[in-house]
Design a protein around this motif. Sequence first.
Motif, PDB file in Angstrom:
ATOM      1  N   ALA A   1       0.650  -1.155  -0.063  1.00  0.00           N
ATOM      2  CA  ALA A   1       0.014   0.089   0.061  1.00  0.00           C
ATOM      3  C   ALA A   1       0.917   1.122  -0.066  1.00  0.00           C
ATOM      4  O   ALA A   1       1.858   1.355   0.560  1.00  0.00           O
ATOM      5  CB  ALA A   1      -0.875   0.135   1.207  1.00  0.00           C
TER       6      ALA A   1
ATOM      7  N   MET B   1      -4.097   0.683  -2.074  1.00  0.00           N
ATOM      8  CA  MET B   1      -3.697  -0.574  -1.583  1.00  0.00           C
ATOM      9  C   MET B   1      -3.959  -1.429  -2.872  1.00  0.00           C
ATOM     10  O   MET B   1      -4.415  -1.324  -3.582  1.00  0.00           O
ATOM     11  CB  MET B   1      -4.822  -1.183  -0.605  1.00  0.00           C
TER      12      MET B   1
ATOM     13  N   ILE C   1     -11.186   4.001   3.742  1.00  0.00           N
ATOM     14  CA  ILE C   1     -11.733   3.660   5.057  1.00  0.00           C
ATOM     15  C   ILE C   1     -10.646   3.734   6.163  1.00  0.00           C
ATOM     16  O   ILE C   1     -10.953   3.752   7.436  1.00  0.00           O
ATOM     17  CB  ILE C   1     -12.572   2.368   5.125  1.00  0.00           C
ATOM     18  N   ASN C   2      -9.395   3.727   5.620  1.00  0.00           N
ATOM     19  CA  ASN C   2      -8.332   3.432   6.767  1.00  0.00           C
ATOM     20  C   ASN C   2      -7.783   4.593   7.391  1.00  0.00           C
ATOM     21  O   ASN C   2      -6.804   5.173   7.100  1.00  0.00           O
ATOM     22  CB  ASN C   2      -7.454   2.667   5.905  1.00  0.00           C
TER      23      ASN C   2
ATOM     24  N   VAL D   1      -6.528   4.578  10.138  1.00  0.00           N
ATOM     25  CA  VAL D   1      -5.023   4.302  10.590  1.00  0.00           C
ATOM     26  C   VAL D   1      -4.125   4.828   9.982  1.00  0.00           C
ATOM     27  O   VAL D   1      -3.395   5.480  10.446  1.00  0.00           O
ATOM     28  CB  VAL D   1      -5.163   2.680  11.038  1.00  0.00           C
TER      29      VAL D   1
ATOM     30  N   SER E   1       2.114   3.392   4.423  1.00  0.00           N
ATOM     31  CA  SER E   1       3.818   3.375   4.461  1.00  0.00           C
ATOM     32  C   SER E   1       4.416   4.717   3.809  1.00  0.00           C
ATOM     33  O   SER E   1       5.217   4.632   3.250  1.00  0.00           O
ATOM     34  CB  SER E   1       3.916   2.348   3.353  1.00  0.00           C
TER      35      SER E   1
ATOM     36  N   LYS F   1      -5.911   5.260  17.088  1.00  0.00           N
ATOM     37  CA  LYS F   1      -5.653   4.849  15.619  1.00  0.00           C
ATOM     38  C   LYS F   1      -4.651   5.509  14.916  1.00  0.00           C
ATOM     39  O   LYS F   1      -3.476   4.914  14.570  1.00  0.00           O
ATOM     40  CB  LYS F   1      -7.160   4.722  14.922  1.00  0.00           C
TER      41      LYS F   1
ATOM     42  N   ASN G   1       0.104   6.241  12.588  1.00  0.00           N
ATOM     43  CA  ASN G   1       0.015   5.714  11.280  1.00  0.00           C
ATOM     44  C   ASN G   1       0.111   4.100  11.022  1.00  0.00           C
ATOM     45  O   ASN G   1       0.554   3.571  10.094  1.00  0.00           O
ATOM     46  CB  ASN G   1       1.016   6.144  10.332  1.00  0.00           C
ATOM     47  N   GLY G   2      -0.301   3.328  11.964  1.00  0.00           N
ATOM     48  CA  GLY G   2      -0.529   1.771  12.071  1.00  0.00           C
ATOM     49  C   GLY G   2       0.406   1.405  13.057  1.00  0.00           C
ATOM     50  O   GLY G   2       0.125  -0.007  13.627  1.00  0.00           O
TER      51      GLY G   2
ATOM     52  N   LEU H   1     -12.698   0.774  -1.868  1.00  0.00           N
ATOM     53  CA  LEU H   1     -12.975   0.152  -0.341  1.00  0.00           C
ATOM     54  C   LEU H   1     -13.587   1.152   0.229  1.00  0.00           C
ATOM     55  O   LEU H   1     -13.213   2.254   0.571  1.00  0.00           O
ATOM     56  CB  LEU H   1     -11.666  -0.310   0.229  1.00  0.00           C
TER      57      LEU H   1
END
Lengths: 496, 496
Positions: free
Chosen positions: B37, B42, B54-55, B57, B63, B280, B284-285, B400
């Motif tokens: 991603a 992604m 949607i993400n 996070v 990345s 979240k 960044n993840g 998504l």
Amino acid sequence: MSVEKMDKKKTLDLRKKHIGPSCKIFFSHDPIKIVQAKGQYMYDENGQRYLDCINNVAHVGHSHPDVVKAGAQQMELLNTNSRFLHDNLVLYAQRLQATLPNKLSVCYFVNSGSEANDLALRLVRQYRGHKDIITLENAYHGHVSSLIDISPYKFHQLSDAEQNQSVHVAPSPDVYRGKYRANHPDPATAYADDVKGIIDKAHEKGGKIAAFIAESLQSCGGQVIPPVGYFQQVAKHVRKAGGLFIADEVQVGFGRVGSKFWAFQLQGEDFVPDIVTMGKPIGNGHPMSCVVTTKEVAEAFMTSGMEYFNTFGGNPVSCAIGLAVLDVIEKEDLQGNALRVGGYLTNLLEKQKEKHALVGDIRGCGLFVGMELVRDRLKLTPATAEAQEVIYKLKEQHILLSADGPHRNVLKFKPPMCFSTEDADLVVEKIDHILTEIEAALGLKSSNLLSVENDSGKRKLPTDENGHQSQNGSVHSRGSGQRAHEQTKQSKRLRS
Amino acid sequence: MSVEKMDKKKTLDLRKKHIGPSCKIFFSHDPIKIVQAKGQYMYDENGQRYLDCINNVAHVGHSHPDVVKAGAQQMELLNTNSRFLHDNLVLYAQRLQATLPNKLSVCYFVNSGSEANDLALRLVRQYRGHKDIITLENAYHGHVSSLIDISPYKFHQLSDAEQNQSVHVAPSPDVYRGKYRANHPDPATAYADDVKGIIDKAHEKGGKIAAFIAESLQSCGGQVIPPVGYFQQVAKHVRKAGGLFIADEVQVGFGRVGSKFWAFQLQGEDFVPDIVTMGKPIGNGHPMSCVVTTKEVAEAFMTSGMEYFNTFGGNPVSCAIGLAVLDVIEKEDLQGNALRVGGYLTNLLEKQKEKHALVGDIRGCGLFVGMELVRDRLKLTPATAEAQEVIYKLKEQHILLSADGPHRNVLKFKPPMCFSTEDADLVVEKIDHILTEIEAALGLKSSNLLSVENDSGKRKLPTDENGHQSQNGSVHSRGSGQRAHEQTKQSKRLRS
């Protein structure tokens, strides 16, 4: 060093201003600023090296290049949640499963030992709808609300401690200082019978047992090693009551105990928990953890109708790091190193026990070793201040050790797994000098030697599995579970 | 792609075998395997690109190289716990504090939004020894035991749901579907008065209010935007009862709402929570999170006598990553982008509402936008199946999106903050086609147009702060808190 961004005073001032004061800093009157670390060594802002005897999180060694590389490479590619399919998640689960008994086959990936133990509680409470939990005296299972309730180590710190009605505290199976000691003919059965008694009492009050939870070896509780056979008997009683057995491996898993990959395996191959929780060392410092359980427990959890999703848990970066940690353990034979160096360290410490009246007990498995200091070997008066003095004097000599247990008198060794025999020599040599000084200052030696002699007189020394005389009667398991079992039976016989 | 280690079927089989089934996978009948991603895109194992709406996070983009670099460099140097002094910890705390009102000055770093909210509960319960918590209908605050209790979104999923006696559920301040709607003269006061009523009832039963907790904007609850002034009034009632106000920013913080850095700030500068929880997007993840509170609350927590230590929380790697995330938000003006692209997206969606009977409401702030689908605009019958169909058809076209809310009929947009106007064009164009098809198949359009017209007839369109006609009456705050406040007052006036 250029990695320092401000002077130490400024760091400390900002910390006082912006960081919650409930977190105690090591050596608070003169804290250490660490800017770099490698293997079992940490470096302060002046480049001074410290030997690290305590960081069991940096399991395969601080900043291990293989782990760093795996994390960095995966971060570059992808870091997302487990609602998407990803190979790292399933490969890591498969790899972890291979270290465990077959029936422990279903993984839940979470972010900390606390999240793992909390989820374990949810699993066991959903399993049959039972609510009561049996935990051990001095246990510590984590920092979230539900775990404070089952952690006497924590809730006893509260001024207005009020024990949750569905939580029952069983005696710690400590054969040195506990209710049933080494001179008891069968402490495993005696401690397990106490758990049986707790179950019966809970039933009388209408309670239903959801689970018994214990660290496979108590860590904060004072490096306590339960007598072999205890878990089997407890599991029998708990399962008969419809409950499950949770083995908390957060502190002690991943080969630390040397002879086995998991500390619960020290009890023998006939013991399999229903749930194993993991944490600290799993990602060598990266925040991750895991709950592993059986298909039956996982299916029962699903039938609740409630989804379980963990935003960060099981992300591709965590799993890549987890896989790298397992690779390094294998490639560098760190479990073997824990066995060898742990045995070597324990022997050195046993010699300290012969020499110093302040040393009451040495107990350990692999690189998880406790040295309990007492002022009197018969009364077992905790030498709390002396333990603190050892810690502080070691720090002055750039060695990091800590003290724990209910009386804070147990020096605890749980270093990175690359700890060497030279490191062991160094720390024990320093301890020797410090104890000599303390004993001289206190005039303790002579008065206590009598107790030492009395004590020694009662014990005969068992031999280890190679026929060498072992220096202690505690469960130091160097071989297979079976050997550990035999050794303990022998210890019990010899001690009684 | 070489990053795939096994074929998809094998991944799925291993997942079924080894991963707890309680975690639902996206598009479970045909899940997606994501291997890479970048930014807002992604990529699956065949190199197929998906637009990610949607993400939240992956806040600054999947990345992001600056974040990856910061993490990798710090991992190489040192990753240890906060019992040692480290500059990253205090620099990050200082930097975070600078985004908040002055009195919110003390940070606790933990590992997940759940750990943050659980700690917040511990802080408020310690503060004055009060135990009762007021939470909102449809709220979701996390997955640990204590949070299931205060998350109706979760505990209503349980077949044997049994509400904790010290937890009180207040109506969701949803002016579209809730108890007091846009046509109410003063929904903020009406909803706050309900909280006052709950406090009074709790007091009658001998309860003592520890806190009111709410997401600053409800996410899982259906992208609900509380009317301006609601938090101020609730805080007044709660503080009068000796309780505290917890603003949960886990989903919506860090500039996502565009006009402000924190979503609670949309309520106006006269509102300051006692505790803010974050999660979240913060790393960044990377698994990290934070609780920020006042000196008074932190000191009260310390007087309990119980230490709070979090093994991974606030480690140098997490803090380096957190700092990099803040840098990127600033450097790339992602908050500004959220404001601009969020406004653009909302306008596009408003046009969809004019066109499609199925669209009941568009509400959002910045890049946190909900599109609620209904079968009837007067009865507000949730178009749950239709929302699912949109999601699935979008997935076929490699976009998504997800649906949430108590009826799972709210399409939720919370993309990485680098989302562009072109991305917005693309997703809305696809939604347009899909809604046209669904409406044609259902013959819904004609029958509902009447409702649409009735509805439109009742509303006049407010203007935004630049004098442009806005397409909706919901609280889409593009300006300062004050402007948002005025706009809402205006909306209320025009709607009533």
